[in-house]
Design a protein around this motif. Structure first.
Motif, mmCIF file in Angstrom:
data_model
loop_
_atom_site.group_PDB
_atom_site.id
_atom_site.type_symbol
_atom_site.label_atom_id
_atom_site.label_comp_id
_atom_site.label_asym_id
_atom_site.label_seq_id
_atom_site.Cartn_x
_atom_site.Cartn_y
_atom_site.Cartn_z
ATOM 1 N N ARG A 1 -3.841 -8.411 -5.470
ATOM 2 C CA ARG A 1 -3.378 -9.625 -6.168
ATOM 3 C C ARG A 1 -1.905 -9.888 -5.874
ATOM 4 N NH1 ARG A 1 -6.817 -7.671 -10.162
ATOM 5 N NH2 ARG A 1 -5.122 -6.588 -11.194
ATOM 6 N N ARG A 2 -1.108 -8.840 -5.928
ATOM 7 C CA ARG A 2 0.317 -9.009 -5.652
ATOM 8 C C ARG A 2 0.534 -9.463 -4.201
ATOM 9 N NH1 ARG A 2 3.869 -4.487 -7.876
ATOM 10 N NH2 ARG A 2 3.403 -5.644 -9.761
ATOM 11 N N ALA A 3 -0.200 -8.881 -3.265
ATOM 12 C CA ALA A 3 -0.088 -9.289 -1.860
ATOM 13 C C ALA A 3 -0.490 -10.749 -1.687
ATOM 14 C CB ALA A 3 -0.945 -8.384 -0.982
ATOM 15 N N ALA A 4 -1.530 -11.173 -2.387
ATOM 16 C CA ALA A 4 -1.986 -12.567 -2.295
ATOM 17 C C ALA A 4 -0.934 -13.521 -2.857
ATOM 18 C CB ALA A 4 -3.311 -12.741 -3.022
ATOM 19 N N LEU A 5 -0.348 -13.173 -3.993
ATOM 20 C CA LEU A 5 0.690 -14.034 -4.579
ATOM 21 C C LEU A 5 1.906 -14.126 -3.663
ATOM 22 C CD1 LEU A 5 0.460 -12.996 -8.330
ATOM 23 C CD2 LEU A 5 -0.256 -15.164 -7.297
ATOM 24 N N LEU A 6 2.302 -13.006 -3.085
ATOM 25 C CA LEU A 6 3.425 -13.035 -2.145
ATOM 26 C C LEU A 6 3.075 -13.827 -0.892
ATOM 27 C CD1 LEU A 6 4.620 -9.355 -2.597
ATOM 28 C CD2 LEU A 6 5.940 -11.423 -3.153
ATOM 29 N N ALA A 7 1.842 -13.717 -0.437
ATOM 30 C CA ALA A 7 1.400 -14.482 0.734
ATOM 31 C C ALA A 7 1.450 -15.976 0.447
ATOM 32 C CB ALA A 7 -0.006 -14.055 1.139
ATOM 33 N N MET B 1 -5.869 -0.628 -6.434
ATOM 34 C CA MET B 1 -6.145 -1.411 -5.234
ATOM 35 C C MET B 1 -6.176 -2.914 -5.525
ATOM 36 S SD MET B 1 -9.462 -1.211 -2.738
ATOM 37 C CE MET B 1 -10.589 -1.549 -4.067
ATOM 38 N N TRP B 2 -6.856 -3.327 -6.583
ATOM 39 C CA TRP B 2 -6.960 -4.762 -6.873
ATOM 40 C C TRP B 2 -5.625 -5.333 -7.322
ATOM 41 C CZ3 TRP B 2 -10.432 -7.868 -5.046
ATOM 42 C CH2 TRP B 2 -11.651 -7.334 -4.628
ATOM 43 N N ARG C 1 0.843 -1.203 0.000
ATOM 44 C CA ARG C 1 0.000 0.000 0.000
ATOM 45 C C ARG C 1 0.875 1.249 0.000
ATOM 46 N NH1 ARG C 1 -4.380 0.587 4.588
ATOM 47 N NH2 ARG C 1 -5.442 -0.858 3.222
ATOM 48 N N GLN C 2 1.995 1.196 0.696
ATOM 49 C CA GLN C 2 2.866 2.351 0.825
ATOM 50 C C GLN C 2 3.859 2.480 -0.323
ATOM 51 O OE1 GLN C 2 4.633 1.827 4.645
ATOM 52 N NE2 GLN C 2 2.675 1.890 5.721
ATOM 53 N N SER C 3 4.119 1.401 -1.041
ATOM 54 C CA SER C 3 5.196 1.445 -2.025
ATOM 55 C C SER C 3 4.749 1.400 -3.475
ATOM 56 C CB SER C 3 6.177 0.303 -1.760
ATOM 57 O OG SER C 3 5.531 -0.944 -1.951
ATOM 58 N N THR D 1 -16.702 -5.047 -0.935
ATOM 59 C CA THR D 1 -15.983 -3.815 -1.239
ATOM 60 C C THR D 1 -16.759 -3.034 -2.278
ATOM 61 O OG1 THR D 1 -13.891 -4.919 -0.808
ATOM 62 C CG2 THR D 1 -13.788 -2.865 -2.021
ATOM 63 N N ARG D 2 -17.034 -1.794 -1.936
ATOM 64 C CA ARG D 2 -17.741 -0.930 -2.879
ATOM 65 C C ARG D 2 -16.766 -0.435 -3.930
ATOM 66 N NH1 ARG D 2 -20.873 3.395 0.621
ATOM 67 N NH2 ARG D 2 -18.712 4.033 0.823
ATOM 68 N N PRO D 3 -17.249 -0.216 -5.168
ATOM 69 C CA PRO D 3 -16.368 0.339 -6.200
ATOM 70 C C PRO D 3 -15.968 1.773 -5.838
ATOM 71 C CG PRO D 3 -18.534 -0.215 -7.111
ATOM 72 C CD PRO D 3 -18.563 -0.515 -5.653
ATOM 73 N N ALA D 4 -14.796 2.177 -6.304
ATOM 74 C CA ALA D 4 -14.304 3.534 -6.042
ATOM 75 C C ALA D 4 -15.169 4.550 -6.791
ATOM 76 C CB ALA D 4 -12.854 3.642 -6.498
ATOM 77 N N MET D 5 -15.149 5.771 -6.302
ATOM 78 C CA MET D 5 -15.905 6.850 -6.942
ATOM 79 C C MET D 5 -15.457 6.982 -8.391
ATOM 80 S SD MET D 5 -17.999 8.228 -4.780
ATOM 81 C CE MET D 5 -18.290 9.891 -5.320
#
Length: 155
Positions: free
Chosen positions: A84-90, A79-80, A72-74, A140-144
């Motif tokens: 996805r990247r976080a899930a693959l790394l997990a 967002m998706w 999120r910080q880098s 999760t609601r879609p972004a504006m």
């Protein structure tokens, strides 16, 4: 770190099948009644493998959360894409931890090491990630400014 520490603690001789049977069987008998030793051996095996599946599923979710906070910080990706990247790394971290755990158990006389356990652990991680993404997609609601595709209704 706590989830990894818990896996490491469970990978000791204290949590070998012989030792867990000593306290799991009385609990089982109190709730479900006594069973034969042959039936208990099968039940105990299933309890332990279910523990692998659920435990590594939870560890995978911890890895996801950690990677999600880091990414999120880098990253400037959406967002998706970050999810996805976080899930693959997990999943990669879950596989690495499961493999290291089984390798470690090879050196303990009271423990067995099995590639099948790594498969169960990885399956738990994949299932947890799949359920997480299903929940995120539902809640999760879609972004504006994001358009929602038209839904087709069958009358």
């Amino acid at each position: 770190m706590l989830a990894v520490a818990l896996i490491m603690a469970e990978s000791t001789e204290t949590m070998s099948a012989e030792n867990t049977s000593r306290w799991l069987y009385p609990l089982w008998a109190a709730v479900f009644g006594h069973v034969s030793s042959q039936a208990w051996a099968e039940i105990h095996h299933l309890i332990r493998k279910t523990g692998h599946f659920i435990g590594y599923g939870l560890v995978s979710l911890c890895f996801y959360w950690s990677w999600r906070m880091t990414l999120r910080q880098s990253l400037t990706a959406g967002m998706w894409a970050q999810r996805r990247r976080a899930a693959l790394l997990a999943i990669a971290c879950t596989l690495t931890l499961a493999s290291a755990d089984e390798f470690h158990q090879r050196f303990l006389p009271s423990r067995t090491s099995s590639i099948y356990d790594v498969g169960i652990d990885l399956s738990g991680g994949l299932t947890a990630q799949t359920l997480l993404f299903a929940a995120l997609a539902l809640f999760t609601r879609p972004a504006m400014g994001t358009t929602i595709p038209n839904r087709v209704s069958i009358s």
